[in-house]
Design a protein around this motif. Sequence first.
Motif, PDB file in Angstrom:
ATOM      1  N   LEU A 164      -6.910   1.519  -0.702  1.00  0.00           N
ATOM      2  CA  LEU A 164      -6.076   1.503  -1.868  1.00  0.00           C
ATOM      3  C   LEU A 164      -4.788   2.481  -1.547  1.00  0.00           C
ATOM      4  CD1 LEU A 164      -8.500   1.791  -4.969  1.00  0.00           C
ATOM      5  CD2 LEU A 164      -6.576  -0.095  -4.614  1.00  0.00           C
ATOM      6  N   MET A 165      -5.204   3.619  -0.735  1.00  0.00           N
ATOM      7  CA  MET A 165      -3.960   4.524  -0.467  1.00  0.00           C
ATOM      8  C   MET A 165      -3.253   3.796   0.621  1.00  0.00           C
ATOM      9  SD  MET A 165      -6.052   7.983  -0.372  1.00  0.00           S
ATOM     10  CE  MET A 165      -4.684   8.937   0.249  1.00  0.00           C
ATOM     11  N   SER A 166      -3.855   2.988   1.582  1.00  0.00           N
ATOM     12  CA  SER A 166      -3.449   2.132   2.588  1.00  0.00           C
ATOM     13  C   SER A 166      -2.467   1.007   2.080  1.00  0.00           C
ATOM     14  CB  SER A 166      -4.060   1.629   3.594  1.00  0.00           C
ATOM     15  OG  SER A 166      -3.515   0.868   4.639  1.00  0.00           O
ATOM     16  N   VAL A 167      -2.844   0.172   1.232  1.00  0.00           N
ATOM     17  CA  VAL A 167      -2.113  -0.649   0.384  1.00  0.00           C
ATOM     18  C   VAL A 167      -0.834  -0.347  -0.383  1.00  0.00           C
ATOM     19  CG1 VAL A 167      -4.092  -2.363   0.701  1.00  0.00           C
ATOM     20  CG2 VAL A 167      -3.543  -1.211  -1.191  1.00  0.00           C
ATOM     21  N   PHE A 168      -1.233   0.899  -0.955  1.00  0.00           N
ATOM     22  CA  PHE A 168       0.097   1.448  -1.945  1.00  0.00           C
ATOM     23  C   PHE A 168       0.947   1.810  -0.881  1.00  0.00           C
ATOM     24  CE2 PHE A 168      -2.764   2.664  -5.254  1.00  0.00           C
ATOM     25  CZ  PHE A 168      -2.636   1.703  -6.189  1.00  0.00           C
ATOM     26  N   HIS A 170       1.698   0.752   2.552  1.00  0.00           N
ATOM     27  CA  HIS A 170       2.559  -0.237   3.271  1.00  0.00           C
ATOM     28  C   HIS A 170       3.122  -1.259   2.400  1.00  0.00           C
ATOM     29  CE1 HIS A 170      -1.691  -2.151   3.982  1.00  0.00           C
ATOM     30  NE2 HIS A 170      -1.171  -3.042   3.202  1.00  0.00           N
ATOM     31  N   HIS A 171       2.764  -1.315   1.253  1.00  0.00           N
ATOM     32  CA  HIS A 171       3.403  -2.245   0.288  1.00  0.00           C
ATOM     33  C   HIS A 171       4.861  -1.400  -0.434  1.00  0.00           C
ATOM     34  CE1 HIS A 171       0.109  -4.722   0.144  1.00  0.00           C
ATOM     35  NE2 HIS A 171       0.782  -5.914  -0.195  1.00  0.00           N
ATOM     36  N   ILE A 188      -1.682   2.817  12.042  1.00  0.00           N
ATOM     37  CA  ILE A 188      -1.827   2.187  10.632  1.00  0.00           C
ATOM     38  C   ILE A 188      -0.623   1.325  10.100  1.00  0.00           C
ATOM     39  CG2 ILE A 188      -3.234   4.047   9.578  1.00  0.00           C
ATOM     40  CD1 ILE A 188      -1.008   5.186   8.253  1.00  0.00           C
ATOM     41  N   VAL A 189      -0.946   0.453   9.223  1.00  0.00           N
ATOM     42  CA  VAL A 189       0.066  -0.451   8.824  1.00  0.00           C
ATOM     43  C   VAL A 189       1.235   0.326   8.086  1.00  0.00           C
ATOM     44  CG1 VAL A 189       0.714  -2.536   7.312  1.00  0.00           C
ATOM     45  CG2 VAL A 189      -1.445  -2.205   8.461  1.00  0.00           C
ATOM     46  N   LEU A 193       6.227  -2.607   8.939  1.00  0.00           N
ATOM     47  CA  LEU A 193       5.289  -3.696   9.366  1.00  0.00           C
ATOM     48  C   LEU A 193       4.970  -4.886   8.522  1.00  0.00           C
ATOM     49  CD1 LEU A 193       2.904  -2.121  11.762  1.00  0.00           C
ATOM     50  CD2 LEU A 193       4.918  -3.399  12.226  1.00  0.00           C
ATOM     51  N   HIS A 194       4.619  -4.372   7.347  1.00  0.00           N
ATOM     52  CA  HIS A 194       4.150  -5.112   6.111  1.00  0.00           C
ATOM     53  C   HIS A 194       5.305  -6.027   5.428  1.00  0.00           C
ATOM     54  CE1 HIS A 194       0.470  -6.685   4.129  1.00  0.00           C
ATOM     55  NE2 HIS A 194       1.324  -6.514   2.864  1.00  0.00           N
ATOM     56  N   GLY A 195       6.403  -5.458   5.476  1.00  0.00           N
ATOM     57  CA  GLY A 195       7.593  -6.372   5.201  1.00  0.00           C
ATOM     58  C   GLY A 195       7.632  -7.509   6.159  1.00  0.00           C
TER      59      GLY A 195
END
Length: 246
Positions: A164-168, A170-171, A188-189, A193-195
Amino acid sequence: MKKWFSGLLVAGTFAALYYFERKRPLRPRVEAKLTNTARNLVVAALAGLTVNTLEKPVADRLTKFVEEKNFGLLKLFRLPPPLETALAVLLLDYTLYVWHVLTHKIPFLWNFHRVHHADLDLTTTTAVRFHFGELTVSVAFRAGQILLIGVSPAALRIWQTALLMSVFFHHSNVRLPKKFEERLEYLIVTPRLHGIHHSIIEDEMNSNWSSGLTLWDLLHKTFRSDVRQDEITIGIAEFDEHNEMS
């Protein structure tokens, strides 16, 4: 990891990123922030209900079963608990990479997952914008992860918190110092990168599948960092207008 501490980490990460993407945006916004946030949180509310009513009971029972019966791949090796937990978290991260690829490649799953990609702005709230149908189907995959790997309750909670911390992160639409992010992205992402993964261009979307460690993209040669953020249009071609977006 205590539930209250996990919750504090996740909530604190979300609040900090939501604040800083207003102060240091990486990309110009397409929609008004409040409009975008409200829509995403409505979608997220149903997603959260699905997780709590379907996935959580299944995952809790299966991790207890794994622990009581010494079931799963990692249990075969009788590893020290800290090492077993670390490997479980690592394997959960890798198998989530596989699931993410499947949600794009299998048309049935893409019908649900495209709701996540249809957001015209990539922000902290996009991280929780998932169709409840995708999360319903993913319960079976999560069960498979737990049983195949041999995931303990502690390992699952650590992974879920870190995820959850990671997806918050990199989004989020947070601009980090470019040199710092260029170093970080091999671990890490990151938002840049996620853009690229959320680009409207299919070749760019079909990259950077990882949700935690970028190791999996590097190993599978799906890692891309060669697209400038000002050249990216966030979204999917099916929903290229505001009034078409789910």
